[in-house]
Write a protein that holds these residues in place. Structure first.
Motif, PDB file in Angstrom:
ATOM      1  N   PRO A   1       4.680  -1.515   3.468  1.00  0.00           N
ATOM      2  CA  PRO A   1       6.143  -1.248   3.784  1.00  0.00           C
ATOM      3  C   PRO A   1       6.604   0.036   3.827  1.00  0.00           C
ATOM      4  O   PRO A   1       6.237   1.077   3.321  1.00  0.00           O
ATOM      5  N   GLU A   2       7.891   0.043   4.595  1.00  0.00           N
ATOM      6  CA  GLU A   2       8.299   1.274   5.156  1.00  0.00           C
ATOM      7  C   GLU A   2       8.797   2.209   4.042  1.00  0.00           C
ATOM      8  O   GLU A   2       8.527   3.396   4.162  1.00  0.00           O
TER       9      GLU A   2
ATOM     10  N   ALA B   1      -6.594  11.260   2.668  1.00  0.00           N
ATOM     11  CA  ALA B   1      -5.703  10.398   1.982  1.00  0.00           C
ATOM     12  C   ALA B   1      -6.157   8.943   2.117  1.00  0.00           C
ATOM     13  O   ALA B   1      -5.961   8.369   3.175  1.00  0.00           O
ATOM     14  N   LEU B   2      -6.650   8.418   0.731  1.00  0.00           N
ATOM     15  CA  LEU B   2      -7.153   6.939   1.170  1.00  0.00           C
ATOM     16  C   LEU B   2      -6.151   6.105   0.449  1.00  0.00           C
ATOM     17  O   LEU B   2      -5.810   6.401  -0.919  1.00  0.00           O
ATOM     18  N   TYR B   3      -5.753   5.049   1.103  1.00  0.00           N
ATOM     19  CA  TYR B   3      -4.744   4.046   0.848  1.00  0.00           C
ATOM     20  C   TYR B   3      -5.495   2.929   0.118  1.00  0.00           C
ATOM     21  O   TYR B   3      -6.021   2.193   0.867  1.00  0.00           O
TER      22      TYR B   3
ATOM     23  N   CYS C   1       5.208   2.412  -5.865  1.00  0.00           N
ATOM     24  CA  CYS C   1       5.931   1.207  -6.336  1.00  0.00           C
ATOM     25  C   CYS C   1       7.026   0.808  -5.470  1.00  0.00           C
ATOM     26  O   CYS C   1       7.855   1.697  -4.973  1.00  0.00           O
ATOM     27  N   MET C   2       7.433  -0.543  -5.480  1.00  0.00           N
ATOM     28  CA  MET C   2       8.615  -1.122  -5.211  1.00  0.00           C
ATOM     29  C   MET C   2       9.183  -2.160  -5.863  1.00  0.00           C
ATOM     30  O   MET C   2       8.400  -3.061  -6.476  1.00  0.00           O
TER      31      MET C   2
ATOM     32  N   ALA D   1       0.412  -0.192  -4.058  1.00  0.00           N
ATOM     33  CA  ALA D   1      -0.967   0.528  -3.767  1.00  0.00           C
ATOM     34  C   ALA D   1      -0.969   1.979  -4.355  1.00  0.00           C
ATOM     35  O   ALA D   1      -0.187   2.402  -4.888  1.00  0.00           O
ATOM     36  N   LEU D   2      -2.149   2.357  -4.225  1.00  0.00           N
ATOM     37  CA  LEU D   2      -2.456   3.915  -4.824  1.00  0.00           C
ATOM     38  C   LEU D   2      -2.870   4.663  -3.512  1.00  0.00           C
ATOM     39  O   LEU D   2      -3.670   4.197  -2.805  1.00  0.00           O
TER      40      LEU D   2
END
Ligand SMILES: C[S@@+](CC[C@H](N)C(=O)[O-])C[C@H]1O[C@@H](n2cnc3c(N)ncnc32)[C@H](O)[C@@H]1O
Length: 245
Positions: free
Chosen positions: A61-62, A197-199, A225-226, A232-233
């Protein structure tokens, strides 16, 4: 098809798998909950954002993508100027990276022709299509076959892989070795020598992530967070540099 034929492209046309849904009744039941959040995913959705049905499950998400782009810029040394997004998907992250204006080169790799077509189309809506080099290829093969031209001292890898595999949605702690089709080790191996950088899933096993730290170096792990819930981290991992004798 060889890698040369597969490599840099101008524009992938949208296919019949690419959709801009405007009515709930057109949307398959299993993606309706994502479609309901379409403006949180892409604020410019109504400008004609296109997605494949599968891309809805993985898109960042944006607001999260923008924050990740801000954090990656802040956490990365200014000497790094090239960003490679190994799994560009429909463009959620790569559009935010381009909008951040932090990188002189951004390479977006996506192996699915319909999905890369959506990503290019969506990047065009956000006015950043031209800032991105688009590669339709398997990212592991691409990194391997371009290892002589990629400069690890200038390059950062961003990876938001598919999270499939047993336990991702149900286990309290997600075993990253069972992530499918690519395990964490396979991804780290592809990033070797470069900051990455791992999502990853928010429940990822932090002990497994800690083991990716080279030597005494630290890994930053940030939960995104949203509306009060983590989406996700991202693990920000310094390069593993081979010792010289
Ligand atoms: C979780 S999605 C990425 C979502 C993306 N960050 C976004 O915000 O839109 C993972 C994507 O990786 C692509 N993919 C999977 N394996 C790949 C590979 N070996 N090389 C390139 N792309 C791959 C899939 O087709 C899928 O679109």
């Amino acid at each position: 098809m060889t890698h040369a034929e597969n490599a840099v492209v101008d524009y992938f046309p949208l296919t019949e798998e690419c959709h801009h849904y405007t009515r709930r009744s057109d949307v398959d039941w299993d993606i309706q909950k994502y479609w309901a959040q379409r403006y949180s995913i892409f604020s410019l959705y109504d400008e004609g954002i296109h997605m494949t049905d599968d891309a809805w499950f993985g898109v960042t998400p944006e607001p999260v993508a923008n924050k990740v782009a801000e954090d990656l810029a802040a956490l990365t040394s200014k000497s790094k100027t090239v960003l490679i997004d190994m799994f560009a998907g429909a463009g959620g992250n790569v559009i935010a990276f381009a909008l951040s204006k932090r990188w002189s080169t951004i390479i977006a790799i996506e192996k699915d022709p319909s999905v890369i077509a959506c990503a290019q189309h969506n990047a065009n809506i956000y006015g950043v299509y031209e800032q991105i080099t688009w590669i339709k290829d398997d990212s592991f093969s691409y990194l391997e076959s371009n290892s002589s031209t990629i400069d690890p001292s200038k390059t950062v890898i961003f990876a938001s892989p598919p999270w499939g595999g047993p336990g991702y949605t149900t286990d309290k702690i997600f075993n990253l070795n069972t992530m499918s089709p690519y395990s964490i080790k396979q991804i780290q191996n592809a990033c070797k020598g470069m900051d990455s950088a791992l999502y990853l899933p928010r429940t990822s096993d932090l002990r497994q992530i800690a083991k990716l730290a080279p030597g005494e170096e630290k890994i930053e792990v940030v939960q995104y967070c949203m509306e009060g819930a983590s989406k996700a981290l991202v693990a920000y991992i310094p390069a593993v540099v081979a010792a010289t004798s």
